[in-house]
Design an enzyme around this catalytic site. Structure first.
Site, PDB file in Angstrom:
ATOM      1  N   ASP A  13       9.054 -19.482  27.732  1.00  0.00           N
ATOM      2  CA  ASP A  13       8.392 -18.220  28.122  1.00  0.00           C
ATOM      3  C   ASP A  13       9.308 -17.215  28.469  1.00  0.00           C
ATOM      4  OD1 ASP A  13       6.032 -19.968  27.728  1.00  0.00           O
ATOM      5  OD2 ASP A  13       6.166 -20.855  30.129  1.00  0.00           O
ATOM      6  N   LYS A  16       9.717 -14.551  23.902  1.00  0.00           N
ATOM      7  CA  LYS A  16      10.137 -14.679  22.346  1.00  0.00           C
ATOM      8  C   LYS A  16       9.197 -13.914  21.475  1.00  0.00           C
ATOM      9  CE  LYS A  16      10.156 -19.149  23.167  1.00  0.00           C
ATOM     10  NZ  LYS A  16      10.129 -19.006  24.371  1.00  0.00           N
ATOM     11  N   LYS A  18       6.706 -11.739  21.893  1.00  0.00           N
ATOM     12  CA  LYS A  18       6.686 -10.368  21.900  1.00  0.00           C
ATOM     13  C   LYS A  18       7.585  -9.442  21.295  1.00  0.00           C
ATOM     14  CE  LYS A  18       7.860  -6.244  24.277  1.00  0.00           C
ATOM     15  NZ  LYS A  18       7.982  -5.157  25.254  1.00  0.00           N
ATOM     16  N   ASN A  38       2.915 -26.865  21.708  1.00  0.00           N
ATOM     17  CA  ASN A  38       3.220 -26.717  22.958  1.00  0.00           C
ATOM     18  C   ASN A  38       3.907 -25.303  23.349  1.00  0.00           C
ATOM     19  OD1 ASN A  38       5.374 -27.024  21.208  1.00  0.00           O
ATOM     20  ND2 ASN A  38       6.656 -28.449  22.610  1.00  0.00           N
ATOM     21  N   GLY A  40       3.531 -21.104  23.489  1.00  0.00           N
ATOM     22  CA  GLY A  40       2.292 -20.370  23.669  1.00  0.00           C
ATOM     23  C   GLY A  40       3.179 -18.898  23.899  1.00  0.00           C
ATOM     24  N   HIS A  41       2.999 -18.068  22.540  1.00  0.00           N
ATOM     25  CA  HIS A  41       3.837 -16.884  22.492  1.00  0.00           C
ATOM     26  C   HIS A  41       3.144 -15.625  22.507  1.00  0.00           C
ATOM     27  CE1 HIS A  41       6.957 -19.339  20.205  1.00  0.00           C
ATOM     28  NE2 HIS A  41       6.768 -19.458  21.553  1.00  0.00           N
ATOM     29  N   ARG A 143      10.863 -43.247  11.713  1.00  0.00           N
ATOM     30  CA  ARG A 143      10.556 -43.406  10.144  1.00  0.00           C
ATOM     31  C   ARG A 143       9.515 -43.961   9.865  1.00  0.00           C
ATOM     32  NH1 ARG A 143      16.564 -45.417   8.763  1.00  0.00           N
ATOM     33  NH2 ARG A 143      15.745 -46.789  10.440  1.00  0.00           N
ATOM     34  N   GLN A 224       9.978 -22.868  23.148  1.00  0.00           N
ATOM     35  CA  GLN A 224      10.349 -23.538  24.219  1.00  0.00           C
ATOM     36  C   GLN A 224      11.958 -22.575  24.436  1.00  0.00           C
ATOM     37  OE1 GLN A 224       9.405 -26.142  21.615  1.00  0.00           O
ATOM     38  NE2 GLN A 224       7.487 -25.414  22.646  1.00  0.00           N
ATOM     39  N   THR A 300      -0.056 -21.713  27.434  1.00  0.00           N
ATOM     40  CA  THR A 300      -0.522 -23.035  26.723  1.00  0.00           C
ATOM     41  C   THR A 300      -1.411 -23.678  27.754  1.00  0.00           C
ATOM     42  OG1 THR A 300       1.183 -23.169  25.205  1.00  0.00           O
ATOM     43  CG2 THR A 300       0.071 -25.158  25.680  1.00  0.00           C
ATOM     44  N   THR A 301      -0.934 -24.033  29.038  1.00  0.00           N
ATOM     45  CA  THR A 301      -1.654 -24.996  29.711  1.00  0.00           C
ATOM     46  C   THR A 301      -2.225 -24.167  31.185  1.00  0.00           C
ATOM     47  OG1 THR A 301       0.325 -25.466  31.044  1.00  0.00           O
ATOM     48  CG2 THR A 301      -0.206 -26.954  29.179  1.00  0.00           C
ATOM     49  N   ARG A 305       3.736 -21.079  36.782  1.00  0.00           N
ATOM     50  CA  ARG A 305       5.316 -21.262  36.490  1.00  0.00           C
ATOM     51  C   ARG A 305       6.094 -21.343  37.832  1.00  0.00           C
ATOM     52  NH1 ARG A 305       4.748 -17.000  31.530  1.00  0.00           N
ATOM     53  NH2 ARG A 305       4.075 -18.118  30.189  1.00  0.00           N
ATOM     54  N   THR A 414      10.311  -3.705  28.767  1.00  0.00           N
ATOM     55  CA  THR A 414      10.036  -3.212  30.240  1.00  0.00           C
ATOM     56  C   THR A 414       8.466  -3.361  30.329  1.00  0.00           C
ATOM     57  OG1 THR A 414       9.922  -1.005  29.164  1.00  0.00           O
ATOM     58  CG2 THR A 414      11.942  -1.681  30.232  1.00  0.00           C
TER      59      THR A 414
HETATM   60  P1  GDP Z   1       7.310 -16.930  24.929  1.00  0.00           P
HETATM   61  O1  GDP Z   1       6.588 -18.168  25.064  1.00  0.00           O
HETATM   62  O2  GDP Z   1       8.610 -16.879  25.128  1.00  0.00           O
HETATM   63  O3  GDP Z   1       6.756 -15.865  23.735  1.00  0.00           O
HETATM   64  O4  GDP Z   1       6.537 -15.984  26.236  1.00  0.00           O
HETATM   65  P2  GDP Z   1       5.081 -16.052  26.811  1.00  0.00           P
HETATM   66  O5  GDP Z   1       4.168 -15.386  26.021  1.00  0.00           O
HETATM   67  O6  GDP Z   1       4.508 -17.574  27.105  1.00  0.00           O
HETATM   68  O7  GDP Z   1       5.409 -15.635  28.321  1.00  0.00           O
HETATM   69  C1  GDP Z   1       6.066 -14.257  28.338  1.00  0.00           C
HETATM   70  C2  GDP Z   1       4.681 -13.245  29.199  1.00  0.00           C
HETATM   71  O8  GDP Z   1       5.429 -11.986  29.666  1.00  0.00           O
HETATM   72  C3  GDP Z   1       3.545 -13.181  28.317  1.00  0.00           C
HETATM   73  O9  GDP Z   1       2.404 -12.904  29.162  1.00  0.00           O
HETATM   74  C4  GDP Z   1       4.090 -11.628  27.923  1.00  0.00           C
HETATM   75  O10 GDP Z   1       2.834 -10.748  27.724  1.00  0.00           O
HETATM   76  C5  GDP Z   1       4.625 -11.183  29.154  1.00  0.00           C
HETATM   77  N1  GDP Z   1       5.650 -10.254  28.812  1.00  0.00           N
HETATM   78  C6  GDP Z   1       6.724 -10.050  27.799  1.00  0.00           C
HETATM   79  N2  GDP Z   1       7.678  -9.189  27.924  1.00  0.00           N
HETATM   80  C7  GDP Z   1       7.385  -8.685  28.965  1.00  0.00           C
HETATM   81  C8  GDP Z   1       7.869  -7.624  29.808  1.00  0.00           C
HETATM   82  O11 GDP Z   1       9.087  -6.954  29.404  1.00  0.00           O
HETATM   83  N3  GDP Z   1       7.331  -7.130  31.159  1.00  0.00           N
HETATM   84  C9  GDP Z   1       6.415  -7.783  31.389  1.00  0.00           C
HETATM   85  N4  GDP Z   1       5.992  -7.549  32.455  1.00  0.00           N
HETATM   86  N5  GDP Z   1       5.620  -8.902  30.614  1.00  0.00           N
HETATM   87  C10 GDP Z   1       6.174  -9.111  29.672  1.00  0.00           C
HETATM   88  P1  IMO Z   2       7.277 -21.677  24.450  1.00  0.00           P
HETATM   89  O1  IMO Z   2       7.437 -21.297  23.160  1.00  0.00           O
HETATM   90  C1  IMO Z   2       7.578 -23.637  28.615  1.00  0.00           C
HETATM   91  C2  IMO Z   2       7.603 -27.872  28.464  1.00  0.00           C
HETATM   92  C3  IMO Z   2       6.604 -28.525  29.496  1.00  0.00           C
HETATM   93  C4  IMO Z   2       7.301 -29.639  29.743  1.00  0.00           C
HETATM   94  C5  IMO Z   2       8.389 -30.079  28.765  1.00  0.00           C
HETATM   95  C6  IMO Z   2       7.890 -31.197  27.703  1.00  0.00           C
HETATM   96  O2  IMO Z   2       5.987 -20.918  24.856  1.00  0.00           O
HETATM   97  O3  IMO Z   2       8.287 -21.015  25.394  1.00  0.00           O
HETATM   98  P2  IMO Z   2       6.410 -31.004  25.664  1.00  0.00           P
HETATM   99  O4  IMO Z   2       5.039 -30.786  25.647  1.00  0.00           O
HETATM  100  O5  IMO Z   2       7.010 -30.194  24.803  1.00  0.00           O
HETATM  101  O6  IMO Z   2       6.721 -32.485  25.522  1.00  0.00           O
HETATM  102  O7  IMO Z   2       6.595 -30.975  27.264  1.00  0.00           O
HETATM  103  O8  IMO Z   2       8.614 -28.706  28.266  1.00  0.00           O
HETATM  104  N1  IMO Z   2       7.477 -26.875  27.682  1.00  0.00           N
HETATM  105  C7  IMO Z   2       7.351 -25.591  27.793  1.00  0.00           C
HETATM  106  N2  IMO Z   2       7.686 -24.675  28.610  1.00  0.00           N
HETATM  107  N3  IMO Z   2       7.208 -22.693  27.395  1.00  0.00           N
HETATM  108  C8  IMO Z   2       7.052 -23.617  26.472  1.00  0.00           C
HETATM  109  O9  IMO Z   2       6.854 -23.192  25.051  1.00  0.00           O
HETATM  110  C9  IMO Z   2       7.033 -25.226  26.449  1.00  0.00           C
HETATM  111  N4  IMO Z   2       6.851 -25.947  25.509  1.00  0.00           N
HETATM  112  C10 IMO Z   2       7.280 -27.100  26.228  1.00  0.00           C
HETATM  113  O10 IMO Z   2       6.041 -27.831  30.371  1.00  0.00           O
HETATM  114  O11 IMO Z   2       7.851 -29.469  30.989  1.00  0.00           O
HETATM  115 MG    MG Z   3       5.217 -19.445  26.085  1.00  0.00          MG
END
Ligand code: GDP
Ligand code: IMO
Ligand code: MG
Length: 431
Positions: A13, A16, A18, A38, A40-41, A143, A224, A300-301, A305, A414
């Site tokens: 999270d 990535k 963005k 798993n 959530g981007h 396997r 992840q 995702t869930t 955090r 930012t």
């Molecule tokens: P990812 O899994 O790495 O793609 O990240 P997520 O989407 O799960 O979580 C990042 C969260 O931060 C999302 O709600 C984005 O919209 C938000 N976000 C990303 N970059 C920025 C930033 O520079 N500033 C702020 N305030 N929010 C951001």
């Molecule tokens: P993105 O790509 C944050 C965490 C779960 C749990 C552990 C194992 O959005 O960054 P799993 O279902 O993979 O067996 O769970 O990994 N986890 C994440 N935490 N961002 C994610 O993906 C995650 N994918 C899995 O919360 O602790």
């Molecule tokens: Mg995410």
């Protein structure tokens, strides 16, 4: 042609999605190489939010090929739902989406196993996303798993499914004392999905190599984060795939040398969803500020955090293991308004001062962070697009992170919006 891999190097999270979406401006293809839904981007384009779980973050730009490599575990029902939700917004991804023949398939019994296994762990539950990710990877390594290629022949698919389900249903009912999963029902559901996805299945490795040969630029999109890596993360509180840069090669079917620049995406602080050690977790008013300003709820869930300060010691490990050559810092704006900011530069662990996280969760649990404190800033960085406007204390923070990690920060985010970003060096440009 320059390629790049963008990896989260904390516990996921980092933002990535963005950043990948923004960088696709200069790319021809985006490939996912590990993990599954798993992930959530989140992408925010002109105020409209899209959360992608399985489809690469190149989806929002016309003409960008979206490839799902063999390292990704695929839940077909989920994939179809994600394709349909894009279609509702007039984005027909099917013309430019390919799923590798080698992708392991997540089946309904994997989801059941994920749940009953984590429940059985009691107090030491991992807190997985409950999407069947771990059990699917287990079947792959044992396997006995089903792969996208098995869908090509209905008979092969149904025979293999029957065999593997017999094995798992025995475990589900006799070991976990839970309700077994119906084979006929599963087969029907899978064969229905098969119709929809057959045209999407292909040789992703061959496609990627062809793209490279014709001078196209590819972004490898990590899911992840490095600290959730099955080998190098906080085992056993990790996900079940390798999240490190090398996975971009084996999880997509391309030579290591073609992966290109390795960009580590870091949040300006740290978050973690689920259980496991988190040395810099901050349960005080600073942690609350990060959670509130950063809107830190799982994409995702929906789980809140856990939040804390930036952990340079953990990032040092990531820089080493992933061969990172540049850093992208996201969510700098979330630190706006704090009177001070802290960086964990090492740990005090069993009477010793160490500068890298030890392997194994039990050992990391014993580590107390050693902090360096810096002044915070009042002048907001939120929404800035111009490096020259970054207030002095925030610049000092960025510089210190770069100094401690011995890598330049080349992208600064930012805000959540696509354009709320400062790019000092584009990873797809020859450096
Ligand atoms: P990812 O899994 O790495 O793609 O990240 P997520 O989407 O799960 O979580 C990042 C969260 O931060 C999302 O709600 C984005 O919209 C938000 N976000 C990303 N970059 C920025 C930033 O520079 N500033 C702020 N305030 N929010 C951001
Ligand atoms: P993105 O790509 C944050 C965490 C779960 C749990 C552990 C194992 O959005 O960054 P799993 O279902 O993979 O067996 O769970 O990994 N986890 C994440 N935490 N961002 C994610 O993906 C995650 N994918 C899995 O919360 O602790
Ligand atoms: Mg995410």
């Amino acid at each position: 042609m320059v390629n790049a891999v963008l990896l989260g190097v904390q516990w996921g999270d980092e933002g990535k999605g963005k950043v990948v979406d923004l960088l696709t401006e200069r790319a021809d293809a985006v490939v996912r190489f590990q993990g599954g839904h798993n992930a959530g981007h989140t992408l925010v384009i002109e105020g409209v939010k899209t959360v992608l779980h399985l489809i690469p973050s190149g989806a929002m730009r016309e003409g960008i090929e979206c490839l799902i490599g063999n390292g990704v575990v695929v839940d077909l029902q989920h994939l179809i739902r994600e394709i349909d939700s894009l279609k509702k917004r007039d984005i027909d991804i099917t013309e430019r989406l390919m799923i590798s023949l080698g992708c392991p398939l997540i089946l309904p019994y994997h989801v059941v196993l994920d749940r009953v296994r984590d429940e059985a762990r009691g107090k030491s539950a991992i807190g997985t996303t409950g999407r069947g990710i771990g059990p699917c990877y287990e079947d792959k390594v044992a396997r006995r798993g089903l792969r996208a290629a098995d869908l090509l022949d209905e008979k092969v698919f149904s025979d293999k499914l029957e065999q593997v389900m017999e094995y798992h249903n025995f475990m589900i009912s006799n070991y976990y004392h839970s309700e077994s999963v119906d084979y006929q029902n599963t087969l029907e559901v899978m064969l229905q999905a098969r119709e929809a996805v057959l045209p999407l299945i292909g040789d992703v490795s061959a496609r990627l190599n062809a793209l490279c040969q014709s001078g196209k630029s590819i972004i490898f999109e990590g899911a992840q984060g490095m600290m959730l890596d099955i080998d190098h993360g906080t085992y056993p509180y990790v996900t079940s795939s390798n999240t490190v840069s090398a996975a971009a090669s084996c999880g997509s079917g391309i030579g290591l040398g073609q992966v290109g620049n390795v960009v580590g995406v870091i949040k300006a602080y740290t978050t973690r969803v689920g259980s496991g050690p988190f040395p810099t977790e901050s349960l005080d008013s600073y942690g609350m500020h990060l959670a509130r300003q950063g809107n830190e709820f799982g994409a995702t869930t929906g789980r809140p955090r856990r939040c804390g300060w930036l952990d340079i010691a953990a990032l040092r490990r990531a820089v080493q293991v992933c061969g990172i050559n540049a850093l992208c810092m996201t969510k700098l704006d979330v630190l706006d308004g704090l009177d001070k900011v802290r960086l964990c530069i090492g740990y005090q662990c069993r009477g010793e001062q160490i500068d890298l996280p030890p392997y194994g969760a039990e050992n990391l649990e014993q580590c107390e962070p050693i902090y360096e404190e810096m002044p915070g800033w009042d002048i907001p960085t939120a929404g800035l697009r111009n490096y020259a406007e970054i207030p002095e204390p925030a610049l000092a923070y960025l510089d210190r992170v770069a100094e401690l990690l011995e890598r330049p920060v080349t992208i600064i985010s930012t805000g959540a919006g696509r354009d709320e970003t400062i790019i000092l060096q584009h990873p797809l440009e020859a450096g």
